[in-house]
Design a protein around this motif. Structure first.
Motif, mmCIF file in Angstrom:
data_model
loop_
_atom_site.group_PDB
_atom_site.id
_atom_site.type_symbol
_atom_site.label_atom_id
_atom_site.label_comp_id
_atom_site.label_asym_id
_atom_site.label_seq_id
_atom_site.Cartn_x
_atom_site.Cartn_y
_atom_site.Cartn_z
ATOM 1 N N LYS A 181 0.842 -1.208 0.000
ATOM 2 C CA LYS A 181 0.000 0.000 0.000
ATOM 3 C C LYS A 181 0.877 1.257 0.000
ATOM 4 C CE LYS A 181 -3.646 2.333 2.613
ATOM 5 N NZ LYS A 181 -4.451 2.337 3.862
ATOM 6 N N ARG A 182 1.873 1.304 0.910
ATOM 7 C CA ARG A 182 2.780 2.452 0.961
ATOM 8 C C ARG A 182 3.628 2.526 -0.310
ATOM 9 N NH1 ARG A 182 3.870 1.597 6.915
ATOM 10 N NH2 ARG A 182 2.962 3.391 7.995
ATOM 11 N N ALA A 183 4.039 1.344 -0.799
ATOM 12 C CA ALA A 183 4.845 1.322 -2.025
ATOM 13 C C ALA A 183 4.075 1.962 -3.176
ATOM 14 C CB ALA A 183 5.221 -0.123 -2.371
ATOM 15 N N ARG A 184 2.796 1.623 -3.285
ATOM 16 C CA ARG A 184 1.974 2.143 -4.375
ATOM 17 C C ARG A 184 1.747 3.656 -4.212
ATOM 18 N NH1 ARG A 184 -1.429 -0.074 -8.357
ATOM 19 N NH2 ARG A 184 -1.822 1.681 -9.755
ATOM 20 N N GLU A 185 1.599 4.097 -2.961
ATOM 21 C CA GLU A 185 1.405 5.532 -2.711
ATOM 22 C C GLU A 185 2.626 6.330 -3.171
ATOM 23 O OE1 GLU A 185 0.597 5.764 1.439
ATOM 24 O OE2 GLU A 185 -1.514 5.128 1.237
ATOM 25 N N MET A 201 8.104 -2.244 -8.083
ATOM 26 C CA MET A 201 6.678 -2.541 -7.877
ATOM 27 C C MET A 201 6.330 -3.938 -8.381
ATOM 28 S SD MET A 201 4.886 -0.393 -6.189
ATOM 29 C CE MET A 201 3.391 -1.295 -6.492
ATOM 30 N N ILE A 202 6.856 -4.304 -9.532
ATOM 31 C CA ILE A 202 6.579 -5.643 -10.092
ATOM 32 C C ILE A 202 7.110 -6.729 -9.151
ATOM 33 C CG2 ILE A 202 7.179 -7.234 -11.973
ATOM 34 C CD1 ILE A 202 7.155 -4.753 -13.845
ATOM 35 N N ALA A 203 8.306 -6.512 -8.598
ATOM 36 C CA ALA A 203 8.898 -7.484 -7.671
ATOM 37 C C ALA A 203 8.023 -7.661 -6.445
ATOM 38 C CB ALA A 203 10.294 -7.038 -7.264
ATOM 39 N N GLY A 204 7.553 -6.554 -5.874
ATOM 40 C CA GLY A 204 6.701 -6.639 -4.684
ATOM 41 C C GLY A 204 5.380 -7.313 -4.970
ATOM 42 N N LEU A 205 4.746 -6.965 -6.092
ATOM 43 C CA LEU A 205 3.443 -7.541 -6.448
ATOM 44 C C LEU A 205 3.563 -9.025 -6.798
ATOM 45 C CD1 LEU A 205 2.100 -4.546 -8.561
ATOM 46 C CD2 LEU A 205 1.176 -5.333 -6.354
ATOM 47 N N SER A 206 4.714 -9.420 -7.338
ATOM 48 C CA SER A 206 4.921 -10.839 -7.666
ATOM 49 C C SER A 206 4.915 -11.714 -6.413
ATOM 50 C CB SER A 206 6.253 -11.026 -8.406
ATOM 51 O OG SER A 206 6.151 -10.575 -9.734
ATOM 52 N N GLN A 207 5.354 -11.125 -5.300
ATOM 53 C CA GLN A 207 5.402 -11.872 -4.040
ATOM 54 C C GLN A 207 4.129 -11.711 -3.217
ATOM 55 O OE1 GLN A 207 7.821 -13.896 -3.506
ATOM 56 N NE2 GLN A 207 9.214 -13.201 -5.114
ATOM 57 N N ALA A 214 0.965 -7.997 -10.656
ATOM 58 C CA ALA A 214 2.314 -7.839 -11.212
ATOM 59 C C ALA A 214 2.260 -7.899 -12.734
ATOM 60 C CB ALA A 214 3.236 -8.929 -10.670
ATOM 61 N N VAL A 215 1.431 -8.839 -13.244
ATOM 62 C CA VAL A 215 1.267 -8.965 -14.704
ATOM 63 C C VAL A 215 0.645 -7.685 -15.265
ATOM 64 C CG1 VAL A 215 0.205 -10.331 -16.543
ATOM 65 C CG2 VAL A 215 1.019 -11.481 -14.478
ATOM 66 N N ASP A 216 -0.354 -7.157 -14.563
ATOM 67 C CA ASP A 216 -0.991 -5.906 -15.009
ATOM 68 C C ASP A 216 0.019 -4.759 -15.028
ATOM 69 O OD1 ASP A 216 -3.378 -7.252 -15.253
ATOM 70 O OD2 ASP A 216 -4.102 -6.666 -13.252
ATOM 71 N N PHE A 217 0.869 -4.685 -14.012
ATOM 72 C CA PHE A 217 1.884 -3.630 -13.951
ATOM 73 C C PHE A 217 2.878 -3.756 -15.100
ATOM 74 C CE2 PHE A 217 0.978 -1.204 -10.268
ATOM 75 C CZ PHE A 217 1.962 -0.229 -10.174
ATOM 76 N N PHE A 218 3.234 -5.029 -15.411
ATOM 77 C CA PHE A 218 4.173 -5.264 -16.517
ATOM 78 C C PHE A 218 3.584 -4.726 -17.834
ATOM 79 C CE2 PHE A 218 5.854 -7.988 -19.929
ATOM 80 C CZ PHE A 218 7.217 -7.761 -19.766
ATOM 81 N N ARG A 219 2.290 -4.934 -17.996
ATOM 82 C CA ARG A 219 1.627 -4.420 -19.210
ATOM 83 C C ARG A 219 1.555 -2.891 -19.173
ATOM 84 N NH1 ARG A 219 -2.852 -9.000 -18.513
ATOM 85 N NH2 ARG A 219 -1.920 -10.669 -19.785
ATOM 86 N N VAL A 231 15.637 -7.233 -15.772
ATOM 87 C CA VAL A 231 15.216 -7.266 -14.368
ATOM 88 C C VAL A 231 13.689 -7.270 -14.259
ATOM 89 C CG1 VAL A 231 15.325 -6.047 -12.155
ATOM 90 C CG2 VAL A 231 17.342 -6.141 -13.637
ATOM 91 N N SER A 232 13.018 -6.539 -15.150
ATOM 92 C CA SER A 232 11.536 -6.509 -15.144
ATOM 93 C C SER A 232 10.992 -7.919 -15.282
ATOM 94 C CB SER A 232 11.012 -5.637 -16.297
ATOM 95 O OG SER A 232 11.652 -4.399 -16.360
ATOM 96 N N LEU A 233 11.549 -8.660 -16.232
ATOM 97 C CA LEU A 233 11.080 -10.026 -16.477
ATOM 98 C C LEU A 233 11.427 -10.950 -15.318
ATOM 99 C CD1 LEU A 233 12.080 -10.131 -20.226
ATOM 100 C CD2 LEU A 233 9.751 -10.419 -19.372
ATOM 101 N N LEU A 234 12.650 -10.825 -14.839
ATOM 102 C CA LEU A 234 13.071 -11.694 -13.736
ATOM 103 C C LEU A 234 12.257 -11.426 -12.481
ATOM 104 C CD1 LEU A 234 16.937 -11.560 -14.286
ATOM 105 C CD2 LEU A 234 15.413 -13.466 -14.793
ATOM 106 N N ASN A 235 11.839 -10.169 -12.275
ATOM 107 C CA ASN A 235 10.967 -9.847 -11.139
ATOM 108 C C ASN A 235 9.544 -10.350 -11.342
ATOM 109 O OD1 ASN A 235 13.115 -8.570 -9.996
ATOM 110 N ND2 ASN A 235 12.325 -6.486 -10.206
ATOM 111 N N LEU A 236 9.111 -10.435 -12.599
ATOM 112 C CA LEU A 236 7.755 -10.889 -12.913
ATOM 113 C C LEU A 236 7.616 -12.411 -12.807
ATOM 114 C CD1 LEU A 236 4.890 -10.240 -14.064
ATOM 115 C CD2 LEU A 236 5.894 -10.484 -16.353
#
Length: 1005
Positions: A181-185, A201-207, A214-219, A231-236
């Protein structure tokens, strides 16, 4: 408060050491401007120390060089030297403070980094954006959310939150600590978001619990014009793994294929496909890689291991060795795991040698699966030796070795290590407790299990699903179902494993009704059964002997798609065999679309034995070996009774040789089976030798030897062994009493039998069951004590069963007691109306008394009921082949020679006093015909065949399916005297050893 650190290495010592380094040209240092260039060229620690020493000696102090020294020492993870440089600098600048904070963060000394920050602020220096970038990394590394929030406040107060580097650092910190929540803010406030912020953000959402975000953020990042990086892919990828969405895997794979990414992404794809269950595509990605490195090999091996393809893991390991690819930690861990699961000790040792060569064996990540491999391969001492020599043993290592010891059948050692772990003030976690609870169950240590349960409650771990399930399983295996159900009912959530713990627990203790009841409750819940459920339900049907119920469950198994599961299939084979449907069991075993394993072979061997097909059981054993399956201890425990049943002595000896060769002789269960097999093959001396040489005897070992003495009629030896058993403090059970009482009844030891029977309840507090009462009735009845026998039956606290009345009927035949025999038959007809043997025995009693009309009536009644007498059958093993003969058999190719020999023997027997006992013929026919009936009895055919086909003087061993008749008993005594042969006959009740005209039973059988 700023804490002043002591210098860990003085500059004086560095300066003194300067002379020990290879001298640098003096001209090199003439111009101080050369120092920055020299420092920039340092690739190793030793040259850096040389230059630092020269700087100290020369007295050169330049702000940029000092910063460079701190940064270089931090790169070599020498924070103590970096700190000494910092502390020797008067009034260090903000840049130096930042460099020192960065140095500590690089070396993962996060608390020291934070301490430096507070000292800096206390000194009155204003942090800048670089300071906060490094401090945020320290907070992230320390997982200190409270400090992170406070630092965020300081950043916000200075208006630095919108800085792209600080914003990305904040997003990364909050994401890694799970505060999305704080990360997104923070992310949404950033005026400019670079790829680093998106990646965080993608790394956090993946976990997170919803990796779809995370998939939505990647798009979304692409829609905002930000090009994803490697790194984007590896985090996803971890998010997609959580979703196990193979279609998404393929979509991402297509995206990667159309762009030029590094090998790290290809390695990530291998891992992605493997964790989503498509290991074949993962292998294609691996094979198509142009620049495979050690990471690629390790990732592919880990993928195979994750999916249970252990053979393929070891094949890749061999290819790595041939290709001289470096064995890294990941590949070593996967290889050790595969060797452990395959129980391949030799391969495990080979991998160990490679790990030593590559110097990765001492790393705790590698050393932990290494010691587990040795434990699972039976090398427990080696495993413990490695464990005790392991530096920095962590909780993972303790839990792993404890779990491995429990899984490989060493619960005592596991508990010993658990105690040692506590002595070393190591606090167990959920994994440790889940590992040790099965040890409590294996050893039935209910008190310890309860103590661990109390600990979980105090540590607030009992609400955890896995811990609760382990507790339910422990209580169930200990037979304490009240606690198991209480724990089960208190659980806020349950999964299928929890349900299976109860269902399997009930089935394992022989309570099929509750097992089936729990299964029905499961079906009413929202949880679907799995293959493990069926493995518990199917045996419950077998325990109920309910073929219809078992067939219904089989139908459900097919419907749910579990029929291909090997464990389920084996349970079904076992169920059909135990329910008497051997053809169904064979059909399942032989289905070509199923893969059999060692357990399948063990089950079918046992199935044949349970249904009286001993020859097929032995044939299956040989077929198993032909198909390159390795017998285990269970195989031998299953097949040895087949050799015992057939009295196939040579076959039994072959099994014994195989057992020695394969290293199972020390196994107590196998040893017990060998004792029983040799005793039933007539080789009591072999049984005694094995018994005396056994290192680890249990109650079953003693019972097997007692039973051997009993069946051979050695009552005195059985009683002596029973006394030794008492003196040796061996636990005596109800089977021990059955065996010793059987020995007494075969030897006619009435008084001894009485004393032993009474000691059951008086001394051992064991309640006699119907089998013990049947032994006593047989003992008293054989001795002709019919009044005492009837009185004994009348005062029995339980209703006499067919075994008790059958024992009385047998005694009546021995003493020709017609009246009491009729009483016994009346009861037997009510209890077992379809058993023809009882009518045959009474008919024999009538015949012995010359009451042929009554004998005829008994046989007529049997015929009216549609019952048929079991025909007599005898067999003899010659040259590894079993030859069987039925009464009146005229089909044997050697029949003419056998008749000629019989007539010769008959003539000699008559000369020394043989008179046929015609009362043994139950039909009311002419006397001459009765003799012909006697002469065609199966054991006589077997004996004459054996005499024709064996060397003079050799022992002949015959097995008969029925009790030997009086005339055949007399005949065999005469034949042993005439031929000077030792003849051993095993009939339905005992062994008879005939030698020189005398039988070991002393005509008491």
């Amino acid at each position: 408060m700023c804490i002043k650190h002591q210098l860990r290495r003085s500059f004086t010592s560095i300066a003194t050491a300067a002379s020990e380094f290879p001298s640098l040209s003096s001209s090199t240092y003439t111009n101080y401007l050369h120092y920055p260039r020299l420092l920039s060229s340092c690739k190793h620690l030793n040259p850096l120390l040389q230059i630092h020493a020269q700087i100290i000696v020369s007295g050169f102090k330049h702000h940029h060089s000092i910063t460079h020294l701190i940064n270089l020492y931090s790169l070599f993870h020498k924070c103590d030297l970096a700190r000494s440089v910092f502390d020797s600098t008067p009034n260090p600048s903000r840049i130096l403070w930042n460099s020192m904070i960065r140095a500590y963060t690089r070396s993962k000394q996060y608390n020291e980094a934070l301490e430096m920050y507070y000292c800096m602020v206390e000194k009155g220096l204003e942090p800048d954006k670089y300071t906060f970038t490094f401090v945020l990394k320290a907070c992230t590394g320390a997982l200190n959310l409270q400090e992170g929030v406070w630092v965020h406040g300081e950043i916000d107060r200075r208006g630095l939150e919108c800085d792209v580097f600080i914003g990305a650092g904040l997003v990364d910190m909050y994401s890694k600590m799970g505060d999305l929540k704080r990360a997104r803010e923070v992310f949404d406030k950033m005026p400019k978001r670079d790829v680093v912020a998106w990646n965080a953000m993608i790394a956090g959402l993946s976990q997170s619990e919803d990796p779809c975000e995370a998939v939505d953020f990647f798009r979304s990042m692409q829609l905002f014009g930000v090009e994803p990086s490697s790194v984007s892919l590896l985090n996803l990828f971890p998010g997609i793994c959580k979703l196990s969405n193979i279609e998404l895997c393929r979509s991402i794979h297509g995206y990667v294929f159309r762009r030029d990414f590094s090998s790290a992404v290809s390695n990530g794809l291998i891992d992605l496909y493997s964790k989503c269950g498509d290991v074949d595509v993962a292998r294609k990605v691996f094979d198509q890689m142009v620049d495979q490195d050690d990471v690629s090999w390790g990732t592919m091996m880990a993928g195979y291991a994750h999916n249970g393809y252990f053979v393929e893991v070891l094949e890749l390991f061999d290819k790595m060795k041939l290709g001289h690819v470096r064995i890294n930690k990941v590949s070593a861990v996967s290889a050790f795991l595969a060797a452990a699961e395959m129980r391949d000790l030799e391969k495990g040792k080979e991998i160990h040698d490679c790990a030593i060569q590559q110097r990765v064996d001492s790393d705790i990540l590698v050393a932990t699966p290494l010691m587990v491999m040795y434990a699972k391969c039976g090398e427990t001492e080696k495993a413990k030796q490695l464990f005790l020599g392991l530096q920095g043993r962590d909780l993972v290592a303790w839990s792993a070795i404890i779990a491995a010891l429990v899984q490989t059948g060493y619960p005592e050692e596991a508990l010993s290590l658990f105690q040692e772990m506590q002595n070393q003030k190591m606090k167990p976690n959920r994994v440790t407790l889940m590992s040790i609870l099965p040890a409590c169950a294996d050893l039935s240590l209910l008190k310890l299990g309860k103590s661990i349960h109390c600990f979980t409650v105090k540590a607030d771990m009992d609400s955890d699903l896995s811990t609760g399930t382990a507790l339910v399983s422990m209580y169930a295996k200990c037979g304490f179902f009240t606690a198991a159900l209480t724990t089960f009912n208190r659980m806020s959530s349950r999964d299928i494993v929890t349900w299976n713990s109860l269902i399997n627990g009930y089935a394992q203790i022989g309570d099929p009704y509750n097992a089936i009841d729990m299964f029905y409750k499961l079906r009413l819940s929202a949880i679907n059964p799995d293959a493990g459920t069926m493995v518990g339900v199917v045996p419950a049907c077998a325990l109920l002997n309910d073929l219809d119920q078992g067939t219904c469950v089989h139908g459900l198994i097919v419907k749910l798609g579990f029929e291909s599961d090997c464990h389920v299939k084996n349970a079904l084979i076992d169920m059909y065999a135990k329910c008497g449907s051997l053809p169904s069991a064979e059909f399942l075993f032989n289905k070509t679309d199923f893969t059999n394993d060692e357990v399948s072979w063990n089950v079918i061997i046992a199935a044949y034995m349970q249904n009286g097909h001993a020859k097929e059981a032995i044939s299956s054993f040989h077929q198993m070996r032909l198909e390159n399956f390795h017998p285990n201890s269970v195989t031998f425990v299953s097949v040895l009774p087949a050799a015992a049943y057939l009295a196939a002595f040579r076959e039994g000896m072959a099994f014994h040789a195989c057992i020695i060769q394969m290293g199972f002789l020390s196994n107590t269960l196998v040893g017990n089976s060998l004792i029983d097999m040799y005793a039933k093959c007539g080789q009591l001396d072999y049984s005694e030798k094995l018994f005396n040489e056994m290192d680890h005897k249990d109650t079953v070992s003693w019972n097997a030897m007692l039973s051997g003495y009993a069946v051979h009629g050695h009552g005195d030896r059985a009683i002596a062994l029973f006394s030794l058993m008492q003196e040796s403090q061996v636990q005596i059970d109800s089977v021990s009493f059955v065996s010793v009482l059987s020995a007494c009844r075969h030897a006619g030891l009435v008084e001894e039998g009485r004393k032993i029977f009474h000691s059951m309840s008086d001394e051992y507090h064991i309640k006699p069951d119907l089998e013990h009462y049947a032994c006593m009735v047989d003992l008293l009845g054989r001795a002709g004590l019919f009044d005492e026998t009837l009185g004994f039956i009348k005062v029995m606290p339980v209703e006499p069963d067919a075994g008790v009345w059958g024992a009385l009927l047998g005694s009546c035949r021995m003493h020709s007691n017609v009246k009491l025999g009729e009483v016994a038959l009346d009861h037997l007809v009510k209890l077992e109306p379809r058993n023809p043997a009882h009518f045959v025995v009474l008919s024999s009693i009538y015949a012995q008394s010359g009451r042929w009309a009554d004998a005829g009536k008994a046989r007529s009644k049997m015929n009216d009921l549609g019952l048929k007498k079991t025909p007599g059958c005898s067999w003899v093993e010659l040259k590894n082949k079993v030859h069987a003969f039925r009464v009146g058999d005229k089909s044997h190719p050697q029949l003419e020679s056998m008749h000629f020999l019989w007539n010769t023997l008959l003539e000699k027997m008559e000369k020394i006093g043989y008179v046929p006992d015609r009362s043994c013929v139950l039909q009311n026919v002419e006397e001459e015909d009765k003799e012909l009936f006697l002469y065609s009895h199966s054991e006589r055919l077997a004996i004459t065949f054996a005499l024709l086909n064996t060397q003079p003087g050799s022992t002949i061993q015959i097995v008969k399916n029925l009790r030997v008749c009086a005339d055949c008993h007399t005949t065999t005594k005469f034949i042993s005297k005439i031929t000077s042969r030792r003849i051993i006959v095993r009939d339905a009740t005992r062994f008879h050893h005939f030698e020189d005209g005398v039988c070991s039973c002393n005509d008491y059988w």
